[in-house]
Design a protein around this motif. Structure first.
Motif, mmCIF file in Angstrom:
data_model
loop_
_atom_site.group_PDB
_atom_site.id
_atom_site.type_symbol
_atom_site.label_atom_id
_atom_site.label_comp_id
_atom_site.label_asym_id
_atom_site.label_seq_id
_atom_site.Cartn_x
_atom_site.Cartn_y
_atom_site.Cartn_z
ATOM 1 N N GLN A 15 50.406 33.538 47.015
ATOM 2 C CA GLN A 15 48.065 33.569 46.629
ATOM 3 C C GLN A 15 47.857 34.079 45.398
ATOM 4 O O GLN A 15 46.947 34.202 45.467
ATOM 5 C CB GLN A 15 47.975 32.854 48.675
ATOM 6 N N ASP A 16 48.571 35.702 46.003
ATOM 7 C CA ASP A 16 47.645 36.550 45.479
ATOM 8 C C ASP A 16 47.670 36.063 44.343
ATOM 9 O O ASP A 16 47.168 37.185 42.945
ATOM 10 C CB ASP A 16 48.076 37.932 45.806
ATOM 11 N N THR A 17 49.274 36.192 44.069
ATOM 12 C CA THR A 17 49.621 36.108 42.310
ATOM 13 C C THR A 17 48.828 34.593 41.541
ATOM 14 O O THR A 17 48.407 34.976 40.561
ATOM 15 C CB THR A 17 51.215 35.318 42.321
ATOM 16 N N ARG A 18 48.240 33.599 42.065
ATOM 17 C CA ARG A 18 47.791 32.983 41.842
ATOM 18 C C ARG A 18 46.787 33.085 41.410
ATOM 19 O O ARG A 18 45.766 32.981 40.617
ATOM 20 C CB ARG A 18 47.838 31.659 42.281
ATOM 21 N N LYS A 19 45.887 33.513 42.837
ATOM 22 C CA LYS A 19 44.667 34.351 42.645
ATOM 23 C C LYS A 19 44.184 35.133 41.837
ATOM 24 O O LYS A 19 42.856 34.730 41.322
ATOM 25 C CB LYS A 19 44.226 35.558 43.971
ATOM 26 N N LYS A 20 44.572 36.375 41.105
ATOM 27 C CA LYS A 20 44.607 36.725 39.703
ATOM 28 C C LYS A 20 44.958 35.972 38.545
ATOM 29 O O LYS A 20 43.949 36.410 37.220
ATOM 30 C CB LYS A 20 46.205 37.882 39.695
ATOM 31 N N TRP A 21 45.882 34.954 38.514
ATOM 32 C CA TRP A 21 45.731 34.103 37.670
ATOM 33 C C TRP A 21 43.990 33.854 36.889
ATOM 34 O O TRP A 21 44.293 33.356 36.363
ATOM 35 C CB TRP A 21 46.809 33.182 37.512
ATOM 36 N N MET A 22 43.809 33.311 38.714
ATOM 37 C CA MET A 22 42.275 32.261 38.168
ATOM 38 C C MET A 22 41.127 33.053 37.598
ATOM 39 O O MET A 22 40.587 32.805 37.461
ATOM 40 C CB MET A 22 42.551 31.852 39.545
ATOM 41 N N GLU A 23 41.403 34.335 38.740
ATOM 42 C CA GLU A 23 40.204 35.334 38.029
ATOM 43 C C GLU A 23 40.658 35.747 36.894
ATOM 44 O O GLU A 23 39.811 35.942 35.531
ATOM 45 C CB GLU A 23 40.584 36.746 39.091
ATOM 46 N N GLN A 24 41.996 35.772 36.036
ATOM 47 C CA GLN A 24 41.598 36.175 34.594
ATOM 48 C C GLN A 24 41.215 34.656 34.108
ATOM 49 O O GLN A 24 40.660 35.590 32.952
ATOM 50 C CB GLN A 24 43.518 36.433 34.267
ATOM 51 N N GLN A 25 41.319 33.936 34.198
ATOM 52 C CA GLN A 25 40.809 32.427 32.934
ATOM 53 C C GLN A 25 38.992 32.671 32.970
ATOM 54 O O GLN A 25 38.929 32.016 32.651
ATOM 55 C CB GLN A 25 41.506 31.519 34.034
ATOM 56 N N VAL A 26 38.573 33.207 34.961
ATOM 57 C CA VAL A 26 37.358 32.560 34.563
ATOM 58 C C VAL A 26 36.537 34.086 33.838
ATOM 59 O O VAL A 26 35.911 33.884 33.273
ATOM 60 C CB VAL A 26 36.928 33.506 36.387
ATOM 61 N N GLY A 27 37.305 35.359 34.030
ATOM 62 C CA GLY A 27 37.268 36.348 32.585
ATOM 63 C C GLY A 27 37.645 35.536 31.484
ATOM 64 O O GLY A 27 36.970 36.551 30.450
ATOM 65 N N GLU A 28 38.657 34.984 31.283
ATOM 66 C CA GLU A 28 38.542 34.596 29.676
ATOM 67 C C GLU A 28 37.206 33.825 29.037
ATOM 68 O O GLU A 28 36.775 34.458 27.708
ATOM 69 C CB GLU A 28 40.224 33.651 29.240
ATOM 70 N N GLN A 29 36.699 32.441 30.294
ATOM 71 C CA GLN A 29 35.204 31.794 29.904
ATOM 72 C C GLN A 29 34.347 32.630 30.016
ATOM 73 O O GLN A 29 33.795 32.582 28.474
ATOM 74 C CB GLN A 29 35.369 30.975 30.731
ATOM 75 N N CYS A 30 34.132 33.721 30.265
ATOM 76 C CA CYS A 30 33.208 34.861 30.808
ATOM 77 C C CYS A 30 32.866 35.748 28.932
ATOM 78 O O CYS A 30 31.614 35.303 28.519
ATOM 79 C CB CYS A 30 33.234 35.367 31.723
ATOM 80 N N ARG A 31 34.201 35.484 28.779
ATOM 81 C CA ARG A 31 33.936 36.292 27.072
ATOM 82 C C ARG A 31 33.897 35.523 26.197
ATOM 83 O O ARG A 31 33.258 36.192 25.105
ATOM 84 C CB ARG A 31 35.468 37.557 27.256
ATOM 85 N N ALA A 32 34.234 34.283 26.315
ATOM 86 C CA ALA A 32 34.635 33.620 25.735
ATOM 87 C C ALA A 32 33.191 33.285 24.668
ATOM 88 O O ALA A 32 32.308 32.901 23.691
ATOM 89 C CB ALA A 32 35.434 32.302 25.304
ATOM 90 N N HIS A 33 31.991 32.523 25.470
ATOM 91 C CA HIS A 33 31.043 32.586 26.268
ATOM 92 C C HIS A 33 29.445 33.608 25.869
ATOM 93 O O HIS A 33 28.768 33.460 26.100
ATOM 94 C CB HIS A 33 30.718 31.455 26.787
ATOM 95 N N LYS A 34 30.562 35.028 25.549
ATOM 96 C CA LYS A 34 29.509 35.719 25.899
ATOM 97 C C LYS A 34 28.258 36.352 26.897
ATOM 98 O O LYS A 34 27.433 36.784 26.809
ATOM 99 C CB LYS A 34 28.619 36.138 24.210
ATOM 100 N N PHE A 35 29.238 36.215 28.005
ATOM 101 C CA PHE A 35 27.967 35.873 29.065
ATOM 102 C C PHE A 35 27.160 35.325 28.975
ATOM 103 O O PHE A 35 26.058 35.810 29.659
ATOM 104 C CB PHE A 35 28.175 37.280 29.328
ATOM 105 N N ARG A 36 27.019 33.727 28.431
ATOM 106 C CA ARG A 36 25.603 33.393 28.065
ATOM 107 C C ARG A 36 25.824 32.369 29.750
ATOM 108 O O ARG A 36 24.777 31.736 29.820
ATOM 109 C CB ARG A 36 26.077 32.355 27.172
ATOM 110 N N TYR A 37 26.476 32.114 29.816
ATOM 111 C CA TYR A 37 27.047 31.238 31.188
ATOM 112 C C TYR A 37 26.906 31.537 32.673
ATOM 113 O O TYR A 37 27.224 32.654 32.657
ATOM 114 C CB TYR A 37 28.136 30.474 30.987
ATOM 115 N N GLY A 38 26.725 31.034 33.171
ATOM 116 C CA GLY A 38 26.134 31.392 35.092
ATOM 117 C C GLY A 38 27.766 30.797 36.084
ATOM 118 O O GLY A 38 28.715 30.362 35.354
ATOM 119 N N TYR A 39 27.685 30.945 37.053
ATOM 120 C CA TYR A 39 28.925 30.220 37.611
ATOM 121 C C TYR A 39 29.198 29.003 37.598
ATOM 122 O O TYR A 39 30.418 28.436 36.969
ATOM 123 C CB TYR A 39 29.198 30.619 38.799
ATOM 124 N N ARG A 40 27.949 28.409 37.501
ATOM 125 C CA ARG A 40 27.781 26.892 37.769
ATOM 126 C C ARG A 40 28.848 26.583 36.086
ATOM 127 O O ARG A 40 30.147 25.099 36.096
ATOM 128 C CB ARG A 40 26.871 25.861 37.764
#
Length: 383
Positions: free
Chosen positions: A143-168
């Motif tokens: 479960q921790d392995t998948r959680k870390k992978w999902m957190e990585q995906q969130v970080g990639e999208q935040c950086r891709a949009h230059k932190f312009r997007y909120g969590y929604r």
């Protein structure tokens, strides 16, 4: 009440030897005709704790003294002891400095590495942990392995949009390719400081009204078709060596910027240049603005009438009447100049930044009210 069965010592020792050799419990019970697997578990416990003499005790009595018979021969005993010592050495060679507590991650990795050579229950015994604990740790590790992978995906999208997007919006983007909950995205962004970094900036209005039109729009920002309701405004761009202004017109149907001009003078010619960029408009099109002097001027109002546009104006001192275009200009500044700290740069960079952002806003920036589509994507899907 069932009758208790007394097994001979030789059978008990044989069962222990078979389990040490890796024979499954069911097979041991079947071959030796043992009724209850709990009995076999008890015998193994006595062997592992050095209480082999208890194998000779009578049924229903506690036998806590004396030494009972050992294995069938001294050779068999030595072989069993050597096999157990070899397993211990093999395990402790993998893990150095094991104390009272075993790190779950190390234990799981060790069992996975040795389970082909040594039964899992024996590895757990040497590590001093129950087998059920190992399986629980293994499940948590996955479960921790998948959680870390999902957190990585969130970080990639935040950086891709230059932190312009909120969590929604980050959730909406990720849901295109994976299953994820918005609460997890929100917690992850808060945990790593990936929240939207856009800072809302308020602008001050200048100018005096001359001829004011009725507020036809009246904050009804919903449009049923493209080019039905338009809004316009001018914003100041104080980021270069000389003052620049942006005049833009927005379609309320999908929030798309359909015309804009960048200039260094806020006059009537400036807003007329933006107005003349409009395509052919349908009958009944409404254009809403504030009460700025350029919009109340005779030349501007005359051009509006010639194009067959219905003019609408905000009430005095009520910028909320033109909230949609105000929001766009705020987003433009917050998601570019303030975000990238371009507080003072060249005129060319200011103009290029505005043009690039409008292209991004129209074609790529998703909006929740548009079912997480960009304005152009939404227009093409609906039309």
């Amino acid at each position: 009440m069932g009758t208790r069965v007394s097994y001979p010592v030789e059978l008990k020792l044989k069962a222990i030897e078979m389990r040490l050799a890796g024979v499954p419990v069911k097979e041991v019970l079947s071959q030796l005709n043992i009724r209850n697997p709990t009995q076999l578990k008890t015998w193994m416990k006595w062997y592992q704790t050095g209480d082999v003499h208890r194998l000779e005790q009578p049924v229903g009595k506690q036998y806590a003294y004396g030494k009972g018979p050992d294995f069938e021969s001294e050779t068999a005993k030595l072989e069993a002891e050597n096999r157990q010592l070899k397993q211990q050495i093999e395990i402790f060679k993998k893990v150095q400095g094991i104390g009272k507590e075993v790190v779950p991650e190390i234990a799981v990795n060790l069992v996975e590495e040795l389970k082909e050579q040594i039964p899992i229950y024996q590895i757990c015994f040497h590590l001093g942990i129950p087998r059920s604990t190992y399986y629980r740790w293994k499940q948590h590790s996955q479960q921790d392995t998948r959680k870390k992978w999902m957190e990585q995906q969130v970080g990639e999208q935040c950086r891709a949009h230059k932190f312009r997007y909120g969590y929604r919006k980050i959730t909406a983007v990720l849901k295109r390719t994976m299953k994820i909950n918005h609460k997890f995205v929100q917690r992850t962004m808060q945990k790593y400081g990936w929240q939207c970094r856009v800072k809302r900036k308020k602008r001050q209005r200048t100018g005096q009204p001359y001829q004011v039109a009725e507020n036809v729009l009246n904050r009804d920002f919903q449009a049923e078709r493209p080019l039905q309701k338009l809004v316009t405004d001018i914003t100041y761009l104080p980021f270069g060596p000389k003052p620049l202004y942006l005049s833009s017109i927005q379609d309320l149907f999908n929030g798309e910027i359909i015309a804009y001009s960048i200039g260094n003078c806020q006059n009537v010619a400036f807003v007329l240049d933006t107005l003349n960029q409009l395509p052919s408009l349908p009958e009944g099109c409404t254009l809403h603005s504030d009460q700025g002097s350029v919009y109340t001027s005779y030349a501007y109002q005359q051009t509006i009438k010639e194009k067959g546009i219905i003019m609408s104006m905000s009430r005095k001192g009520t910028p909320a009447d033109n909230a949609s275009i105000e929001s766009f200009h705020s987003s433009l500044k917050s998601e570019t100049f303030y975000l990238d700290e371009l507080t003072y740069t060249t005129t060319t960079i200011v103009e290029q930044t505005v043009k690039s952002y409008i292209t991004y806003y129209n074609h790529a920036r998703i909006q929740t009210k548009l079912n997480n589509q960009s304005p152009v994507q939404y227009r093409k899907l609906v039309v």
